[in-house]
Scaffold this motif. Structure first.
Motif, mmCIF file in Angstrom:
data_model
loop_
_atom_site.group_PDB
_atom_site.id
_atom_site.type_symbol
_atom_site.label_atom_id
_atom_site.label_comp_id
_atom_site.label_asym_id
_atom_site.label_seq_id
_atom_site.Cartn_x
_atom_site.Cartn_y
_atom_site.Cartn_z
ATOM 1 N N HIS A 164 0.822 -1.216 0.000
ATOM 2 C CA HIS A 164 0.000 0.000 0.000
ATOM 3 C C HIS A 164 0.859 1.271 0.000
ATOM 4 C CE1 HIS A 164 0.719 -0.343 4.395
ATOM 5 N NE2 HIS A 164 0.654 0.974 4.357
ATOM 6 N N GLU A 165 2.155 1.113 0.250
ATOM 7 C CA GLU A 165 3.050 2.263 0.225
ATOM 8 C C GLU A 165 3.519 2.613 -1.183
ATOM 9 O OE1 GLU A 165 5.276 2.060 4.526
ATOM 10 O OE2 GLU A 165 5.963 0.634 2.997
ATOM 11 N N LEU A 166 3.290 1.734 -2.136
ATOM 12 C CA LEU A 166 3.736 1.956 -3.498
ATOM 13 C C LEU A 166 2.803 2.926 -4.223
ATOM 14 C CD1 LEU A 166 4.604 -1.725 -4.521
ATOM 15 C CD2 LEU A 166 6.157 0.018 -3.630
ATOM 16 N N SER A 167 3.371 3.692 -5.127
ATOM 17 C CA SER A 167 2.573 4.663 -5.881
ATOM 18 C C SER A 167 1.905 4.039 -7.097
ATOM 19 C CB SER A 167 3.470 5.821 -6.335
ATOM 20 O OG SER A 167 4.519 5.352 -7.167
ATOM 21 N N GLY A 168 2.263 2.807 -7.419
ATOM 22 C CA GLY A 168 1.682 2.120 -8.564
ATOM 23 C C GLY A 168 2.160 0.687 -8.607
ATOM 24 N N PRO A 169 1.727 -0.055 -9.621
ATOM 25 C CA PRO A 169 2.110 -1.469 -9.705
ATOM 26 C C PRO A 169 3.601 -1.649 -9.979
ATOM 27 C CG PRO A 169 0.904 -0.786 -11.666
ATOM 28 C CD PRO A 169 0.791 0.332 -10.693
ATOM 29 N N PRO A 170 4.250 -2.578 -9.274
ATOM 30 C CA PRO A 170 5.688 -2.849 -9.491
ATOM 31 C C PRO A 170 5.875 -3.781 -10.679
ATOM 32 C CG PRO A 170 4.871 -4.184 -7.678
ATOM 33 C CD PRO A 170 3.711 -3.362 -8.147
ATOM 34 N N THR A 171 6.138 -3.226 -11.827
ATOM 35 C CA THR A 171 6.189 -4.002 -13.067
ATOM 36 C C THR A 171 7.583 -4.132 -13.665
ATOM 37 O OG1 THR A 171 5.679 -1.998 -14.334
ATOM 38 C CG2 THR A 171 3.816 -3.379 -13.680
#
Length: 242
Positions: A48-55
């Motif tokens: 939930h700390e990420l600003s977007g999907p880790p791709t």
């Protein structure tokens, strides 16, 4: 002699077979199933700390204890998944990420031990996470390598991730679904909660204490990310209780 990649293939086949035959109604010193939390237990940061999907796959040494003096022997793979800063043609790569999800060194050591040590060949590996972004979690599970050609997802027989539907923020719901998944058929054999070992950071809620009192699951708290010492302490605790 069996090549390294043949050994990896054999490990994958063992994990796949466990999906259909995950349990025996027997008592053993090793747990029948080892269950891991994800956020702040196996990896950091939390989803939930990420600003977007880790791709974006991030490459690096798969062995946290690699010999820096022998660079030719360093085995590389995907050690993390990054969030791209922005989506422009030619810029969705390692040089254009702002956040990277990586395994704790201790967690990587534990997963490599489980994948390579035949002692754990019959132990079922599972995941129970109340992630607010389960799709992000799956991107990391499917992307991060433990060994060459062996991702975290390849090692996992059962996974309950999220807090929607029957799943809530309370991990008892995850374990109820995990146990159901181990059934061979209606009325068939399943893994008892007392044959499960759980690792969780417990930084937001004491899931270990809750599961022990509610279901009898043996657990170990990993507030700073899983370490090899905590892993072996968990095995020792489980063995004493059985």
């Amino acid at each position: 002699r069996t090549s390294f990649h043949q050994q990896v293939l054999q490990i994958k086949q063992i994990r796949m077979m466990k999906n259909d035959s995950t349990n025996e109604c027997t008592t053993r010193h090793l747990p029948t199933m080892i269950v891991f939390d994800l956020d702040d237990c196996l990896w950091t940061p939390e989803m939930h700390e990420l600003s977007g999907p880790p791709t974006v796959p991030i490459e690096g040494p798969l062995d946290p204890d690699y010999d820096k003096n022998n660079p030719m022997k360093i085995v590389l793979g995907t050690i993390g998944m990054g969030v791209p800063r922005h989506r422009r043609r030619g810029y969705n790569d390692e040089d254009n990420v702002t956040e990277v999800v990586t395994l704790y060194d201790g967690a990587r050591r534990v997963l490599r031990e489980l994948a390579t040590n035949p002692t754990y060949g019959d132990v079922v590996i599972a995941v129970a996470s109340s992630s607010l972004e389960p799709s992000y979690s799956w991107l990391c599970l499917k992307g991060i390598d433990v060994l060459p050609d062996l991702t975290m997802a390849d090692m996992i027989s059962h996974a309950q991730i999220g807090r929607e539907g029957v799943l809530t923020s309370r991990k008892t719901t995850h374990f109820c679904e995990l146990q159901k998944a181990t059934r061979k058929g209606n009325g068939g054999c399943y893994v008892p909660y007392t044959e499960m070992l759980f690792f969780d950071d417990c930084n937001w809620s004491d899931h270990v204490g809750d599961l022990e009192s509610a279901l009898g699951v043996t657990g170990v708290r990993t507030p700073n990310g899983l370490t090899m010492e905590e892993f072996h302490a968990g095995l020792e605790l489980y063995s004493r209780r059985t």
